[in-house]
Motif scaffolding. Structure first.
Motif, mmCIF file in Angstrom:
data_model
loop_
_atom_site.group_PDB
_atom_site.id
_atom_site.type_symbol
_atom_site.label_atom_id
_atom_site.label_comp_id
_atom_site.label_asym_id
_atom_site.label_seq_id
_atom_site.Cartn_x
_atom_site.Cartn_y
_atom_site.Cartn_z
ATOM 1 N N ARG A 1 -4.186 -4.895 -2.222
ATOM 2 C CA ARG A 1 -2.983 -5.438 -1.591
ATOM 3 C C ARG A 1 -1.787 -4.506 -1.660
ATOM 4 N NH1 ARG A 1 -4.960 -10.564 -3.928
ATOM 5 N NH2 ARG A 1 -3.720 -10.222 -5.807
ATOM 6 N N VAL A 2 -1.835 -3.481 -2.526
ATOM 7 C CA VAL A 2 -0.683 -2.601 -2.714
ATOM 8 C C VAL A 2 -1.123 -1.140 -2.583
ATOM 9 C CG1 VAL A 2 0.625 -4.212 -4.129
ATOM 10 C CG2 VAL A 2 -1.022 -2.672 -5.213
ATOM 11 N N HIS B 1 -4.260 -12.712 8.464
ATOM 12 C CA HIS B 1 -4.775 -11.404 8.859
ATOM 13 C C HIS B 1 -3.897 -10.241 8.425
ATOM 14 C CE1 HIS B 1 -7.616 -13.709 11.190
ATOM 15 N NE2 HIS B 1 -6.652 -14.227 11.946
ATOM 16 N N TRP B 2 -2.594 -10.383 8.501
ATOM 17 C CA TRP B 2 -1.689 -9.260 8.266
ATOM 18 C C TRP B 2 -0.943 -9.423 6.936
ATOM 19 C CZ3 TRP B 2 -1.738 -5.001 11.273
ATOM 20 C CH2 TRP B 2 -2.282 -5.111 12.547
ATOM 21 N N SER B 3 -0.835 -8.313 6.198
ATOM 22 C CA SER B 3 -0.069 -8.319 4.953
ATOM 23 C C SER B 3 0.517 -6.934 4.705
ATOM 24 C CB SER B 3 -0.952 -8.727 3.760
ATOM 25 O OG SER B 3 -1.983 -7.783 3.557
ATOM 26 N N VAL B 4 1.546 -6.882 3.886
ATOM 27 C CA VAL B 4 2.183 -5.617 3.520
ATOM 28 C C VAL B 4 2.248 -5.526 1.999
ATOM 29 C CG1 VAL B 4 3.547 -5.371 5.623
ATOM 30 C CG2 VAL B 4 4.475 -6.650 3.688
ATOM 31 N N GLY B 5 2.309 -4.316 1.506
ATOM 32 C CA GLY B 5 2.454 -4.071 0.077
ATOM 33 C C GLY B 5 3.397 -2.914 -0.158
ATOM 34 N N ALA B 6 3.977 -2.861 -1.341
ATOM 35 C CA ALA B 6 4.911 -1.784 -1.665
ATOM 36 C C ALA B 6 4.929 -1.539 -3.164
ATOM 37 C CB ALA B 6 6.320 -2.109 -1.165
ATOM 38 N N ILE C 1 8.179 5.954 -3.692
ATOM 39 C CA ILE C 1 7.972 4.676 -3.014
ATOM 40 C C ILE C 1 6.687 4.746 -2.210
ATOM 41 C CG2 ILE C 1 8.874 3.066 -1.282
ATOM 42 C CD1 ILE C 1 11.674 4.006 -2.028
ATOM 43 N N GLY C 2 5.858 3.732 -2.351
ATOM 44 C CA GLY C 2 4.649 3.614 -1.552
ATOM 45 C C GLY C 2 4.708 2.369 -0.691
ATOM 46 N N LYS D 1 -6.606 -0.771 6.073
ATOM 47 C CA LYS D 1 -5.382 -0.580 5.295
ATOM 48 C C LYS D 1 -4.835 0.818 5.532
ATOM 49 C CE LYS D 1 -3.749 -0.417 0.458
ATOM 50 N NZ LYS D 1 -4.174 -0.581 -0.953
ATOM 51 N N LEU D 2 -3.572 0.898 5.909
ATOM 52 C CA LEU D 2 -2.866 2.169 6.025
ATOM 53 C C LEU D 2 -1.845 2.226 4.902
ATOM 54 C CD1 LEU D 2 -2.217 4.816 7.519
ATOM 55 C CD2 LEU D 2 -0.531 3.523 8.859
ATOM 56 N N ALA D 3 -1.992 3.196 4.016
ATOM 57 C CA ALA D 3 -1.076 3.354 2.889
ATOM 58 C C ALA D 3 -0.351 4.683 3.006
ATOM 59 C CB ALA D 3 -1.834 3.288 1.568
ATOM 60 N N VAL D 4 0.944 4.672 2.741
ATOM 61 C CA VAL D 4 1.761 5.885 2.750
ATOM 62 C C VAL D 4 2.339 6.057 1.350
ATOM 63 C CG1 VAL D 4 3.703 7.097 3.775
ATOM 64 C CG2 VAL D 4 2.329 5.539 5.174
ATOM 65 N N TYR D 5 2.146 7.232 0.778
ATOM 66 C CA TYR D 5 2.611 7.530 -0.573
ATOM 67 C C TYR D 5 3.791 8.487 -0.524
ATOM 68 C CZ TYR D 5 -1.894 5.442 -1.690
ATOM 69 O OH TYR D 5 -2.966 4.583 -1.774
ATOM 70 N N ASN D 6 4.731 8.288 -1.452
ATOM 71 C CA ASN D 6 5.982 9.054 -1.450
ATOM 72 C C ASN D 6 6.643 8.940 -0.078
ATOM 73 O OD1 ASN D 6 8.126 10.681 -2.145
ATOM 74 N ND2 ASN D 6 6.925 12.571 -2.312
ATOM 75 N N LEU D 7 6.929 7.713 0.285
ATOM 76 C CA LEU D 7 7.410 7.384 1.629
ATOM 77 C C LEU D 7 8.638 8.191 2.023
ATOM 78 C CD1 LEU D 7 6.987 5.397 4.043
ATOM 79 C CD2 LEU D 7 8.598 3.868 2.885
ATOM 80 N N LEU D 8 9.558 8.422 1.086
ATOM 81 C CA LEU D 8 10.795 9.141 1.394
ATOM 82 C C LEU D 8 10.617 10.652 1.305
ATOM 83 C CD1 LEU D 8 13.392 6.895 -0.496
ATOM 84 C CD2 LEU D 8 12.557 6.709 1.867
#
Length: 989
Positions: A144-145, A856-861, A921-922, A939-946
């Motif tokens: 989920r994260v 169906h849709w969820s977000v994590g951070a 931030i992820g 799932k699409l995850a982005v790491y070190n968003l900034l």
């Protein structure tokens, strides 16, 4: 969200027990499973049945109404009470998690309206029967994260755990070489350096438990933390599927380039990128329903990294595509006997082509070399669980853990290694890319027995474990000369490490080092333990245990050379359910933990070890052609001083003169006091205070005085393994005939290092400061349970890690030889060196959460924010003698004069300030849907968003020689990884 899920969640919420398993969780269970306990009417029968495998156990409550199920495989169970042979009420669903005990008080078995259920696929974070602290997290929760797909990334979620140097993690101020990692009860920790561990693909894991302090006496050989994990298992339902994980270079931000004051590159990172594709296929199910189950996985891997060296002059293009395989078999022989078998191979091979590179033009030239690296190996473990009576159970494990260590290159035969340490990045300027050829295989043979015996209000836990750790090792420098040529800046008059003095007019010298070792090296670590968990009252539990350990390190001939026995590690804890409702508790514990000696010490010191160093005047660089490219080698001038082989002459030798005969172990004392409470049905919070103190160090020290036994003249012994600042007993020359003939004891807090005046006359001796490391912390946790809609977890840690010794591995000087750091080579390295240590992060904030928009849709951070690392200002001399080595003293005037005329200034640890805060931030977006018999998840995850790329480490050396400023002081040596994205697609049937 379907109606069934809503009804389950509603029941759970109404009963006030739906709390998240990612919160801080004390534990009272074995390291591969969990347990279930509680109270019911005296004499009633309680039955658990696995909803996944059909495994069933029944126990009868004692005269006080207590019942307990030890050693339960983790998973979901149906709990049923019965009276006089008749079932009462409906079965209750409960989850048993890794390393924890679920407490379920069934009350009167004739009145299930009074039942307090703990968990409907969730667990209470308040285990009022235990004092052990840990963070539990399941694979489902991690989906989920945005969390890195490896066990160490999971560990970094826990309060007080930070990313350390050399690829390891620091738990509670410890160095990265003090941790332990278990998979299905098998210790898979690297024992050669204790940095790293064997691992399996993320999808092969089922649940993790991260122990950050106060753990049970069944765990030892660690003064840091424990990562405990179990793998997937088969069930009565046939399942199969596939998972694709893709990290393309096109979704990675470029690294930033960094330049010196003159505009020259000192760290080129803009060309560093990789493509990674992993595809695993897995299947599981029953071989015999309710009896025998399997789980199997194969992962196809394709990893293609590209990078340049720091100067941007060499381009590296790698490839690694060796697959992983793993399997798990579970045999439920009966309701009293279980057998499980785990096997996997994490063997990995990486081939890296090296090319000449023109960074400004962005053009790749001729291939200059090809490097080969092999790591990992095959692992297996067989575990038996026996429920011998209702009150007496046992577990037995035997397994093997293997890890290759092989490094080589095509140029190894023809080219010598050459490194120019006068410039940033310490570039290799010869035609060899790797400094050392190493062929090593580490093999652990592990065996352990664990027992549990319930005697009324006393739960006795006892057992023993033994590991035989063998390193088959051969290492040497490449090239026809088998020597490593390193060029150093210097000043005339400087005394080198071999005692030679730099001649007038010389500003640089060459150290030609030949270092070789070969042999089979073994260490035996053994322990037994006893623990009593005494439920003094229904609301107050006392935990008292003791662990007795022994370490036996052997030399290359198979004989003991370091042996430490009868190490007593007492541990005492309590848990008080002060309200008596199972929703709040005060807990605490104190304990002692011992750390073994790594096998690298056996290899480096107790083998046929050759370490020969010859020093020459540097007369410039000579260019030469190889494979169509230009390289350089040093032109050797006159030899400076004698050849130094004091650290190894190629034989095993009489190690009594190199090891303290009465050496003491490294150990840590720890105290924790904490509080946990449920706020309401979904929120909980906790706080705990932690104090840790590391005692002793085992490290190499250069003893240059044997106690003044020869008419006032000191007798040099050389480098020895000992406890700095304590008595050292060594075999040496006692009658001044040049031959070692007896033992002498030197109090190294006062003596052991000979001092001389400017004319070389002996004027006395001095000793070492004792190693110190203390860690103080306050941790605050807040948790909101996942209710199929949203979840949230937050922690704040205030901490101080202070002293003069980081631990068995040292990141101050970038020297990764665990147990052979540079911290105590002479008395001045740590003199007046108290202050903030490298793993000191005064403030840490960790947030993570997930929110579901619909079915169906969820977000994590996630957010990981922490204050920066302290910066030192190391000098190269000291005001007490002519030694040129690391110290906290900087020469400020008369630096080229005789030693007694130089003026020094003390620069205490951390005098360079601190690095800035870092923020990571992820974010992730997930989609899931059932399509016929298939469950799809994307799932699409982005790491070190900034895309923050702040400094994590810097060059701490203020001087490169006595009075010689380091132009690269405070320049970055490590940065945050650039932003990258990861796409995961899984289909399960």
């Amino acid at each position: 969200m379907n109606g069934k899920t809503l009804r389950k969640s509603g029941l759970c919420m109404a009963m006030g027990i739906c709390l998240a398993s990612m919160a801080l969780q004390p534990a009272l269970a074995a390291n591969t499973d969990g347990s279930l306990a509680g109270r019911v009417t005296a004499g009633a029968e309680v039955t658990v049945r696995s909803t996944e495998t059909g495994f069933t156990r029944t126990v009868k409550a004692d005269e006080s109404g207590n019942y307990r199920f030890p050693f339960l495989p983790i998973g979901t169970y149906q709990l049923q009470a019965s009276k006089d042979g008749a079932a009462v009420g409906e079965p209750i669903e409960v989850v048993v998690s890794l390393g924890n005990e679920a407490n379920i008080n069934l009350g009167d078995a004739t009145n299930l309206g009074a039942v307090q259920v703990i968990g409907s696929r969730v667990i209470s974070p308040v285990d009022v029967r235990s004092t052990e602290s840990a963070t539990n997290v399941t694979k489902a929760e991690l989906e989920r994260v945005p969390v890195g797909r490896d066990a160490q990334s999971v560990a970094l979620l826990a309060p007080g755990v930070i990313q350390g140097q050399y690829g390891g993690a620091s738990f509670g101020g410890s160095s990265v070489s003090e941790n332990a990692v278990y998979i299905n009860g098998l210790n898979v920790t690297d024992f050669y350096k204790r940095v790293g561990f064997s691992s399996v693909p993320f999808g092969f894991f089922k649940e993790f438990q991260v122990k950050t302090g106060g753990y049970s006496v069944e765990y030892g050989r660690t003064t840091g933390g424990v990562i405990n994990a179990v793998t997937q298992s088969g069930t009565n339902e046939f399942r199969y599927g596939a998972e694709l994980v893709w990290e393309p270079a096109s979704l990675q931000s470029k690294g930033k380039n960094h330049y010196d004051a003159d505009g020259n590159p000192f760290r080129i990172a803009s060309k560093d990128q990789y493509d990674r594709t992993n595809l695993n296929v897995h299947a599981s199910g029953p071989i015999v329903k309710d009896k025998l189950f399997f789980y199997a996985m194969y992962e196809f891997r394709d990893y293609q990294p590209e990078s340049t060296n720091d100067a941007g002059s060499t381009f590296f293009k790698g490839k690694s595509d060796k697959g992983f395989w793993g399997a798990k078999l579970d045999w439920q022989i009966s309701d009293k006997h279980l057998l499980e078998f785990l096997a996997f191979s994490d063997k990995n091979e990486t081939t890296t082509d090296n090319y000449q590179y023109d960074f400004d033009a962005g053009q790749r030239g001729n291939r200059s070399n090809t490097q080969f690296n092999e790591a990992g190996g095959t692992n297996w473990a067989l575990t038996y669980t026996g429920y011998l009576t209702e009150n007496f159970s046992m577990k037995a494990l035997y397994g093997e853990n293997k890890r290759d260590r092989i490094q080589s290159s095509l140029n190894d035969i023809a080219c010598d290694a050459v490194q120019d340490r006068r410039v940033a990045g310490l570039p290799q300027i010869g035609c060899v890319s790797s400094a050392q050829i190493e062929v090593g295989l580490d093999k652990r043979e592990a065996a352990r027995l664990d027992f549990e015996w319930q005697l009324g209000n006393h739960l006795l836990r006892f057992g023993l474990d033994r590991e035989v750790n063998t390193s088959d090792n051969e290492s040497f420098y490449p090239g026809p000369s088998r020597k490593f040529f390193q060029i150093y800046p210097t000043r005339p008059g400087t005394t080198l490490e071999n005692g030679g003095v730099v001649p007038a007019g010389v500003t640089a010298y060459v150290r030609a080092r030949q270092q070789e070792v070969r042999g089979n090296f073994e260490s035996i670590n053994s322990a037994y333990y006893l623990e009593d968990n005494w439920q003094i009252t229904p609301d107050f539990m006392l935990n008292a245990g003791v662990r007795i350990e022994g370490f036996d390190n052997k030399n290359g001939e198979g004989n003991t050379y370091i042996k430490i026995d009868d190490m007593v590690a007492p541990r005492l804890g309590f848990s008080w359910d002060f309200k008596g409702d199972g929703r709040s508790k005060v807990f605490g514990n104190v304990g002692r933990y011992f750390l073994p000696i790594v096998n690298q010490i056996n290899v480096k010191q107790a083998g046929a070890f050759l370490d020969e160093r010859t020093f020459y005047v540097f007369n410039g660089l000579e260019p030469f052609q190889y494979n169509g490219s230009t390289y350089y080698r040093p032109i050797l001038g006159a030899q400076i001083g004698a050849v130094d082989n004091s650290q190894g002459d190629g034989t095993v030798g009489d190690l009594r003169s190199e090891v303290d005969a009465d050496i003491d172990p490294v150990y840590q004392d720890e105290a924790i006091l904490g509080f946990q409470s449920m706020i309401d049905d979904t929120w909980s919070w906790g706080v705990r205070g932690i104090y840790r103190r590391l005692h002793n160090a085992i490290d190499d020290m250069e003893i240059t005085s044997n106690g003044i036994l020869c008419g006032g003249e000191p007798g040099s012994i050389g480098y020895v393994m000992a406890n700095p600042g304590k008595d050292v007993t060594l075999y040496t020359d006692t009658n001044c005939d040049g031959t070692n003939d007896g033992f002498v004891t030197i109090d190294t807090s006062r003596a052991g290092w000979a001092l001389y005046d400017d004319d070389g006359n002996y004027v006395g001796e001095r000793g070492w400061v004792k190693p110190k490391r203390t860690y103080r912390a306050l941790e605050f946790m807040l948790d909101r349970a996942w209710d199929d809609k949203w979840a949230f977890n937050a922690s704040y840690t205030w901490s101080k890690s202070e002293g003069n010794a980081e631990g068995p591995s040292n990141s101050d000087f970038g020297f990764d030889n665990t147990g052979r750091t540079e911290s105590f080579d002479d008395p001045f390295v740590n003199l007046n060196g108290n202050g903030p240590l490298p793993n000191d992060r005064r403030h840490q904030i960790k947030l993570r959460g997930a929110y579901a928009f619909d079915d169906h849709w969820s977000v994590g951070a996630t957010l990981n924010a922490q204050s920066g690392r302290p910066i030192n200002a190391f000098g190269k001399g000291n005001p007490f003698d002519d030694t040129s080595y690391h110290s906290f003293y900087v020469c400020v005037s008369n630096c080229t004069a005789d030693a007694s005329q130089r003026v020094y200034e003390l620069r205490r640890r951390g005098s360079g300030g601190h690095l800035p805060w870092t923020f990571d931030i992820g974010a992730s977006l997930s989609y899931q849907r059932s399509i016929g018999a298939a469950d799809l998840r994307v799932k699409l995850a982005v790491y070190n968003l900034l895309n923050n790329q702040r400094k994590l480490e810097v060059d701490d050396e203020f001087e490169t020689g006595i009075g010689v400023p380091n132009e690269f002081y405070r320049y970055g040596t490590g940065y945050q990884s650039p932003r990258y994205a990861q796409l995961t697609v899984s289909v399960d049937f």
